[in-house]
Design an enzyme around this catalytic site. Sequence first.
Site, PDB file in Angstrom:
ATOM      1  N   ARG A   1       0.813  -1.211   0.000  1.00  8.79           N
ATOM      2  CA  ARG A   1       0.000   0.000   0.000  1.00  8.79           C
ATOM      3  C   ARG A   1       0.849   1.264   0.000  1.00  8.79           C
ATOM      4  O   ARG A   1       0.300   2.363   0.005  1.00  8.79           O
ATOM      5  CB  ARG A   1      -0.801  -0.034   1.287  1.00  8.79           C
ATOM      6  CG  ARG A   1      -2.195   0.431   1.189  1.00  8.79           C
ATOM      7  CD  ARG A   1      -2.885  -0.193   2.378  1.00  8.79           C
ATOM      8  NE  ARG A   1      -4.135   0.385   2.652  1.00  8.79           N
ATOM      9  CZ  ARG A   1      -5.227  -0.367   2.851  1.00  8.79           C
ATOM     10  NH1 ARG A   1      -5.190  -1.667   2.722  1.00  8.79           N
ATOM     11  NH2 ARG A   1      -6.334   0.220   3.179  1.00  8.79           N
TER      12      ARG A   1
ATOM     13  N   ARG B   1     -18.666  -0.492   9.060  1.00 12.76           N
ATOM     14  CA  ARG B   1     -17.576  -1.028   9.882  1.00 12.76           C
ATOM     15  C   ARG B   1     -17.096   0.080  10.819  1.00 12.76           C
ATOM     16  O   ARG B   1     -17.413   1.255  10.601  1.00 12.76           O
ATOM     17  CB  ARG B   1     -16.450  -1.468   8.929  1.00 12.76           C
ATOM     18  CG  ARG B   1     -15.509  -2.491   9.486  1.00 12.76           C
ATOM     19  CD  ARG B   1     -14.617  -3.038   8.384  1.00 12.76           C
ATOM     20  NE  ARG B   1     -13.628  -2.077   7.936  1.00 12.76           N
ATOM     21  CZ  ARG B   1     -12.877  -2.218   6.836  1.00 12.76           C
ATOM     22  NH1 ARG B   1     -13.000  -3.284   6.084  1.00 12.76           N
ATOM     23  NH2 ARG B   1     -12.000  -1.291   6.507  1.00 12.76           N
TER      24      ARG B   1
HETATM   25  P1  AP5 Z   1      -8.641  -2.491   4.718  1.00 10.15           P
HETATM   26  O1  AP5 Z   1      -9.379  -3.480   5.500  1.00 10.15           O
HETATM   27  O2  AP5 Z   1      -7.723  -2.939   3.647  1.00 10.15           O
HETATM   28  O3  AP5 Z   1      -9.718  -1.440   4.205  1.00 10.15           O
HETATM   29  P2  AP5 Z   1      -9.820  -0.525   2.893  1.00 10.15           P
HETATM   30  O4  AP5 Z   1      -8.681  -0.537   1.962  1.00 10.15           O
HETATM   31  O5  AP5 Z   1     -10.232   0.785   3.411  1.00 10.15           O
HETATM   32  O6  AP5 Z   1     -10.852  -1.304   2.091  1.00 10.15           O
HETATM   33  P3  AP5 Z   1     -12.305  -1.739   2.487  1.00 10.15           P
HETATM   34  O7  AP5 Z   1     -12.272  -3.046   3.204  1.00 10.15           O
HETATM   35  O8  AP5 Z   1     -13.042  -0.640   3.145  1.00 10.15           O
HETATM   36  O9  AP5 Z   1     -12.882  -1.861   1.037  1.00 10.15           O
HETATM   37  P4  AP5 Z   1     -12.756  -2.984  -0.089  1.00 10.15           P
HETATM   38  O10 AP5 Z   1     -12.153  -2.403  -1.309  1.00 10.15           O
HETATM   39  O11 AP5 Z   1     -12.165  -4.252   0.451  1.00 10.15           O
HETATM   40  O12 AP5 Z   1     -14.294  -3.161  -0.371  1.00 10.15           O
HETATM   41  P5  AP5 Z   1     -15.269  -4.295   0.142  1.00 10.15           P
HETATM   42  O13 AP5 Z   1     -15.181  -5.475  -0.728  1.00 10.15           O
HETATM   43  O14 AP5 Z   1     -15.099  -4.467   1.622  1.00 10.15           O
HETATM   44  O15 AP5 Z   1      -7.765  -1.560   5.676  1.00 10.15           O
HETATM   45  C1  AP5 Z   1      -8.320  -0.994   6.853  1.00 10.15           C
HETATM   46  C2  AP5 Z   1      -7.225  -0.248   7.611  1.00 10.15           C
HETATM   47  O16 AP5 Z   1      -6.203  -1.171   8.002  1.00 10.15           O
HETATM   48  C3  AP5 Z   1      -6.501   0.834   6.809  1.00 10.15           C
HETATM   49  O17 AP5 Z   1      -7.188   2.070   6.838  1.00 10.15           O
HETATM   50  C4  AP5 Z   1      -5.153   0.891   7.544  1.00 10.15           C
HETATM   51  O18 AP5 Z   1      -5.270   1.602   8.751  1.00 10.15           O
HETATM   52  C5  AP5 Z   1      -4.921  -0.577   7.890  1.00 10.15           C
HETATM   53  N1  AP5 Z   1      -4.156  -1.301   6.861  1.00 10.15           N
HETATM   54  C6  AP5 Z   1      -4.560  -2.374   6.120  1.00 10.15           C
HETATM   55  N2  AP5 Z   1      -3.606  -2.764   5.283  1.00 10.15           N
HETATM   56  C7  AP5 Z   1      -2.550  -1.929   5.474  1.00 10.15           C
HETATM   57  C8  AP5 Z   1      -1.274  -1.814   4.873  1.00 10.15           C
HETATM   58  N3  AP5 Z   1      -0.861  -2.648   3.899  1.00 10.15           N
HETATM   59  N4  AP5 Z   1      -0.464  -0.822   5.326  1.00 10.15           N
HETATM   60  C9  AP5 Z   1      -0.836   0.006   6.317  1.00 10.15           C
HETATM   61  N5  AP5 Z   1      -2.041  -0.035   6.911  1.00 10.15           N
HETATM   62  C10 AP5 Z   1      -2.892  -1.007   6.498  1.00 10.15           C
HETATM   63  O19 AP5 Z   1     -16.680  -3.577  -0.159  1.00 10.15           O
HETATM   64  C11 AP5 Z   1     -17.096  -2.441   0.576  1.00 10.15           C
HETATM   65  C12 AP5 Z   1     -18.641  -2.430   0.604  1.00 10.15           C
HETATM   66  O20 AP5 Z   1     -19.124  -2.275  -0.727  1.00 10.15           O
HETATM   67  C13 AP5 Z   1     -19.243  -3.739   1.140  1.00 10.15           C
HETATM   68  O21 AP5 Z   1     -20.387  -3.459   1.885  1.00 10.15           O
HETATM   69  C14 AP5 Z   1     -19.600  -4.509  -0.157  1.00 10.15           C
HETATM   70  O22 AP5 Z   1     -20.676  -5.377   0.048  1.00 10.15           O
HETATM   71  C15 AP5 Z   1     -19.941  -3.375  -1.105  1.00 10.15           C
HETATM   72  N6  AP5 Z   1     -19.615  -3.688  -2.508  1.00 10.15           N
HETATM   73  C16 AP5 Z   1     -18.502  -4.308  -2.971  1.00 10.15           C
HETATM   74  N7  AP5 Z   1     -18.537  -4.401  -4.321  1.00 10.15           N
HETATM   75  C17 AP5 Z   1     -19.714  -3.821  -4.710  1.00 10.15           C
HETATM   76  C18 AP5 Z   1     -20.341  -3.616  -5.988  1.00 10.15           C
HETATM   77  N8  AP5 Z   1     -19.756  -4.009  -7.132  1.00 10.15           N
HETATM   78  N9  AP5 Z   1     -21.518  -2.977  -6.012  1.00 10.15           N
HETATM   79  C19 AP5 Z   1     -22.119  -2.556  -4.853  1.00 10.15           C
HETATM   80  N10 AP5 Z   1     -21.594  -2.732  -3.612  1.00 10.15           N
HETATM   81  C20 AP5 Z   1     -20.397  -3.359  -3.553  1.00 10.15           C
END
Ligand code: AP5
Length: 193
Positions: A88, A137
């Site tokens: 990242r 979340r």
């Molecule tokens: P992390 O858990 O990686 O969160 P994020 O990148 O913010 O991603 P999300 O989980 O929010 O989104 P996603 O893209 O996975 O979407 P999802 O499928 O869940 O990281 C969280 C925290 O951890 C960071 O802020 C940081 O602090 C730390 N961290 C993690 N990795 C790190 C690293 N490498 N370095 C440093 N810090 C780190 O979908 C989201 C929603 O949308 C769901 O409700 C889903 O049902 C819906 N959805 C999905 N696809 C669709 C679609 N096509 N149409 C409609 N709805 C949809």
Amino acid sequence: MHLIFMGPPGAGKGTQAQLLSALWKIPHISTGDILRACVVAKTDLGQKAQSYMDRGELVPDELLMDIVQERMNQSDARAGWILDGFPRTVAQAAFFDKLLCEVGGGVSSSGKDCDLRAVNLDVPDNILVARLLSRGRQDDNEETIRRRLQVYREQTEPLIEFYRNREQLVAVDGDRAMESVTAQLQQALSGDS
Ligand code: AP5
């Protein structure tokens, strides 16, 4: 199959990685999930990481390196993996290159024979915010979401260019129904399976 899933918060990385991991029988390795499990278990790492996660900041690189290294060394990772949310930062990408040289299980980080692909799911900001607010979340409140998006633009988005320059980037429109995104991914990646 060795995949890195990139894209902003809410782009669907976790959703798609979980589906494809079940389909292709390779582990879905999410650094966000690993960190959240550490927070729940109140481990040292979890206690250090929590305040960063609650504020929408990245957890410092040095705290991520060990957990990724340990996970990549587990036996199920030999068959391939989908990495969700790592690397990242440019520093994490450099660390990951070195790690693949050491424990890559036959995968190098670049080069003609390398099957590593970095998938970028692209989704407009207003859709991302709406998706995350309706998920709810702990870090899905409006202020933290805005900060996560800003951090993504500043620190993670440059990796798109990094993988494009290596001809490893696969760009997919994430602003479609989930099944349609899965179908696009299968089509784009099927030549690699
Ligand atoms: P992390 O858990 O990686 O969160 P994020 O990148 O913010 O991603 P999300 O989980 O929010 O989104 P996603 O893209 O996975 O979407 P999802 O499928 O869940 O990281 C969280 C925290 O951890 C960071 O802020 C940081 O602090 C730390 N961290 C993690 N990795 C790190 C690293 N490498 N370095 C440093 N810090 C780190 O979908 C989201 C929603 O949308 C769901 O409700 C889903 O049902 C819906 N959805 C999905 N696809 C669709 C679609 N096509 N149409 C409609 N709805 C949809």
